[in-house]
Design an enzyme around this catalytic site. Structure first.
Site, mmCIF file in Angstrom:
data_model
loop_
_atom_site.group_PDB
_atom_site.id
_atom_site.type_symbol
_atom_site.label_atom_id
_atom_site.label_comp_id
_atom_site.label_asym_id
_atom_site.label_seq_id
_atom_site.Cartn_x
_atom_site.Cartn_y
_atom_site.Cartn_z
ATOM 1 N N ALA A 140 -86.575 -35.102 -86.070
ATOM 2 C CA ALA A 140 -87.366 -34.364 -87.048
ATOM 3 C C ALA A 140 -88.112 -33.205 -86.403
ATOM 4 O O ALA A 140 -89.065 -33.414 -85.633
ATOM 5 C CB ALA A 140 -88.351 -35.312 -87.720
ATOM 6 N N ASP A 141 -87.673 -31.985 -86.710
ATOM 7 C CA ASP A 141 -88.368 -30.766 -86.310
ATOM 8 C C ASP A 141 -89.539 -30.601 -87.282
ATOM 9 O O ASP A 141 -89.362 -30.157 -88.412
ATOM 10 C CB ASP A 141 -87.398 -29.584 -86.383
ATOM 11 C CG ASP A 141 -88.028 -28.254 -86.002
ATOM 12 O OD1 ASP A 141 -89.259 -28.142 -86.027
ATOM 13 O OD2 ASP A 141 -87.276 -27.312 -85.704
ATOM 14 N N ARG A 150 -80.936 -54.851 -103.365
ATOM 15 C CA ARG A 150 -81.495 -54.376 -102.097
ATOM 16 C C ARG A 150 -80.438 -53.665 -101.263
ATOM 17 O O ARG A 150 -80.640 -53.410 -100.071
ATOM 18 C CB ARG A 150 -82.082 -55.554 -101.322
ATOM 19 C CG ARG A 150 -83.263 -56.209 -102.049
ATOM 20 C CD ARG A 150 -83.662 -57.512 -101.411
ATOM 21 N NE ARG A 150 -84.775 -58.126 -102.129
ATOM 22 C CZ ARG A 150 -85.129 -59.406 -101.996
ATOM 23 N NH1 ARG A 150 -84.454 -60.195 -101.171
ATOM 24 N NH2 ARG A 150 -86.147 -59.889 -102.695
ATOM 25 N N ARG A 151 -79.315 -53.342 -101.914
ATOM 26 C CA ARG A 151 -78.207 -52.695 -101.205
ATOM 27 C C ARG A 151 -77.981 -51.257 -101.675
ATOM 28 O O ARG A 151 -76.886 -50.720 -101.530
ATOM 29 C CB ARG A 151 -76.925 -53.506 -101.413
ATOM 30 C CG ARG A 151 -77.006 -54.928 -100.871
ATOM 31 C CD ARG A 151 -75.669 -55.625 -101.030
ATOM 32 N NE ARG A 151 -75.687 -56.977 -100.476
ATOM 33 C CZ ARG A 151 -74.608 -57.746 -100.350
ATOM 34 N NH1 ARG A 151 -73.430 -57.297 -100.769
ATOM 35 N NH2 ARG A 151 -74.704 -58.950 -99.830
ATOM 36 N N GLU A 182 -78.236 -26.435 -100.958
ATOM 37 C CA GLU A 182 -77.768 -27.347 -99.917
ATOM 38 C C GLU A 182 -77.602 -28.753 -100.474
ATOM 39 O O GLU A 182 -76.596 -29.430 -100.195
ATOM 40 C CB GLU A 182 -78.730 -27.375 -98.735
ATOM 41 C CG GLU A 182 -78.196 -28.246 -97.598
ATOM 42 C CD GLU A 182 -79.188 -28.434 -96.467
ATOM 43 O OE1 GLU A 182 -78.870 -28.044 -95.335
ATOM 44 O OE2 GLU A 182 -80.276 -28.998 -96.724
ATOM 45 N N TYR A 185 -91.524 -28.212 -81.000
ATOM 46 C CA TYR A 185 -91.092 -27.480 -79.812
ATOM 47 C C TYR A 185 -92.280 -26.722 -79.216
ATOM 48 O O TYR A 185 -93.223 -26.343 -79.921
ATOM 49 C CB TYR A 185 -89.947 -26.538 -80.157
ATOM 50 C CG TYR A 185 -88.661 -27.267 -80.463
ATOM 51 C CD1 TYR A 185 -87.830 -27.704 -79.440
ATOM 52 C CD2 TYR A 185 -88.293 -27.548 -81.779
ATOM 53 C CE1 TYR A 185 -86.661 -28.405 -79.710
ATOM 54 C CE2 TYR A 185 -87.122 -28.246 -82.060
ATOM 55 C CZ TYR A 185 -86.309 -28.669 -81.023
ATOM 56 O OH TYR A 185 -85.156 -29.368 -81.292
ATOM 57 N N ARG A 221 -83.752 -39.612 -88.032
ATOM 58 C CA ARG A 221 -83.735 -39.948 -86.600
ATOM 59 C C ARG A 221 -84.356 -38.846 -85.752
ATOM 60 O O ARG A 221 -84.972 -39.102 -84.723
ATOM 61 C CB ARG A 221 -82.304 -40.203 -86.122
ATOM 62 C CG ARG A 221 -81.436 -38.966 -86.159
ATOM 63 C CD ARG A 221 -80.128 -39.075 -85.393
ATOM 64 N NE ARG A 221 -79.437 -37.789 -85.438
ATOM 65 C CZ ARG A 221 -79.592 -36.827 -84.542
ATOM 66 N NH1 ARG A 221 -80.383 -36.985 -83.517
ATOM 67 N NH2 ARG A 221 -78.944 -35.686 -84.667
ATOM 68 N N TYR A 245 -72.827 -34.248 -93.708
ATOM 69 C CA TYR A 245 -73.428 -34.990 -94.820
ATOM 70 C C TYR A 245 -72.515 -35.161 -96.035
ATOM 71 O O TYR A 245 -72.339 -36.273 -96.538
ATOM 72 C CB TYR A 245 -74.722 -34.297 -95.257
ATOM 73 C CG TYR A 245 -75.783 -34.278 -94.200
ATOM 74 C CD1 TYR A 245 -76.597 -35.381 -93.961
ATOM 75 C CD2 TYR A 245 -75.973 -33.138 -93.412
ATOM 76 C CE1 TYR A 245 -77.580 -35.359 -92.985
ATOM 77 C CE2 TYR A 245 -76.952 -33.114 -92.431
ATOM 78 C CZ TYR A 245 -77.746 -34.220 -92.214
ATOM 79 O OH TYR A 245 -78.711 -34.194 -91.237
ATOM 80 N N TRP A 261 -76.115 -22.867 -92.494
ATOM 81 C CA TRP A 261 -75.231 -23.547 -91.562
ATOM 82 C C TRP A 261 -74.277 -22.608 -90.823
ATOM 83 O O TRP A 261 -73.469 -23.074 -90.013
ATOM 84 C CB TRP A 261 -74.410 -24.611 -92.308
ATOM 85 C CG TRP A 261 -75.217 -25.788 -92.760
ATOM 86 C CD1 TRP A 261 -75.974 -25.895 -93.889
ATOM 87 C CD2 TRP A 261 -75.350 -27.042 -92.080
ATOM 88 N NE1 TRP A 261 -76.566 -27.127 -93.979
ATOM 89 C CE2 TRP A 261 -76.204 -27.856 -92.879
ATOM 90 C CE3 TRP A 261 -74.842 -27.561 -90.895
ATOM 91 C CZ2 TRP A 261 -76.543 -29.157 -92.504
ATOM 92 C CZ3 TRP A 261 -75.183 -28.854 -90.528
ATOM 93 C CH2 TRP A 261 -76.025 -29.641 -91.328
ATOM 94 N N CYS A 315 -79.318 -35.647 -89.048
ATOM 95 C CA CYS A 315 -80.723 -35.897 -88.693
ATOM 96 C C CYS A 315 -81.356 -36.853 -89.689
ATOM 97 O O CYS A 315 -81.886 -37.888 -89.311
ATOM 98 C CB CYS A 315 -81.497 -34.586 -88.642
ATOM 99 S SG CYS A 315 -80.988 -33.501 -87.296
#
Length: 275
Positions: free
Chosen positions: A179-180, A137-138, A60, A220, A177, A105, A82, A157
């Site tokens: 997270a399972d 810092r970029r 992946e 869950y 953002r 992605y 997927w 995610c």
């Protein structure tokens, strides 16, 4: 891996009930951070076995780096992570060809379209910038593109990451953002640890820390029993990963360039996956 088990315990202790698109129900906390020192070993959890995930994880990551969004490029290696989102029922309403996941992605990493004159290859730019100005810092790559986020069924995610260099050592800070915790998080931690090792090698630096920040960290409701079972198990010594030292181009790695060694986890646990 103590850091991960502490996360599981934190969500079980402090998680609040929420709804979700899968209509399963979950408990979640907002904001949690883990730090993994790469000198301690490769951060692949040992509370349950993930031997069966190693192949899928590596392929992946290579798929993301290739820029592909077609599941056929994963399927040819026996990876079907997927496939469930590449069906006519999902692709059709989004205006996508069956088997194409749209601007996920790989597309964002390698051909980000933010409205400029041409798409941006964020990975190529990242490697160039680390080599020429490592203390910048970029050193940022984003998979979250507001222009494209409604053109995909599964929005990114792990949506943002930044590299940090100091005195010849390279660290990676990831922001996720959604997270399972029982299923996705262990997979993602290991995948980004591998990316850190790869980028460090091709830029001539030493991999140091993986810092992993979760925003909506959830379990869950049908995963709670399995999560509690995880906490009854003692973490074992972390494995190690060896990378072919001859590879100096981030886009030239193959599956055969990676070897997982000394992985002795606890037995597998069957955990429901919310789809």
């Amino acid at each position: 891996m103590k850091q991960y088990l502490e996360l599981v315990d934190h969500v079980l202790q402090h998680g609040q009930r929420k709804t979700d698109p899968q209509k399963v129900g979950n408990i979640a906390v907002c904001g949690y951070q883990m730090r993994f020192d790469m000198n301690d070993g490769f951060p692949l959890i040992t509370a349950r076995s993930m031997k069966g995930s190693w192949k899928a994880m590596v392929y992946e990551l290579l798929w993301f780096l290739s820029g592909s969004t077609k599941v056929s490029d994963l399927n040819q290696h026996g990876v079907h992570l997927w496939d469930i989102w590449a069906t006519p029922e999902i692709c059709g309403p989004l205006g996508l060809e069956t088997g194409d996941l749209g601007p996920v992605y790989g597309k964002q990493w390698r051909a980000f379209n933010g409205g400029g004159p041409e798409p941006v290859d964020q990975i190529a730019n990242l490697i160039r910038d680390i080599k020429t100005n490592p203390d910048s810092r970029r050193l940022v790559v984003t998979a979250w593109n507001p222009v494209d986020v409604d053109k995909v069924f599964v929005a990114p995610c792990h949506c943002f990451f930044k590299f940090f260099h100091a005195q010849g050592e390279l660290s990676l800070h990831v922001f996720q953002r959604s997270a399972d915790v029982p299923i996705g998080v262990p997979f993602d931690i290991a995948e980004y640890a591998l990316l850190l090792m790869m980028v460090a090698q091709v830029t001539g630096l030493k991999a140091k820390d993986l810092v992993y920040t979760l925003s909506d960290a959830h379990i869950y409701l049908d995963q709670i029993d399995a999560a509690k079972e995880l906490l009854t198990r003692e973490p074992r010594a972390l494995p190690h990963v060896k990378i072919n030292p001859e590879v100096k181009d981030i886009f030239s790695f193959t599956f055969e360039d990676f070897t997982l060694e000394d992985y002795d986890p606890n037995p597998p646990i069957k955990i429901p996956v919310a789809l």
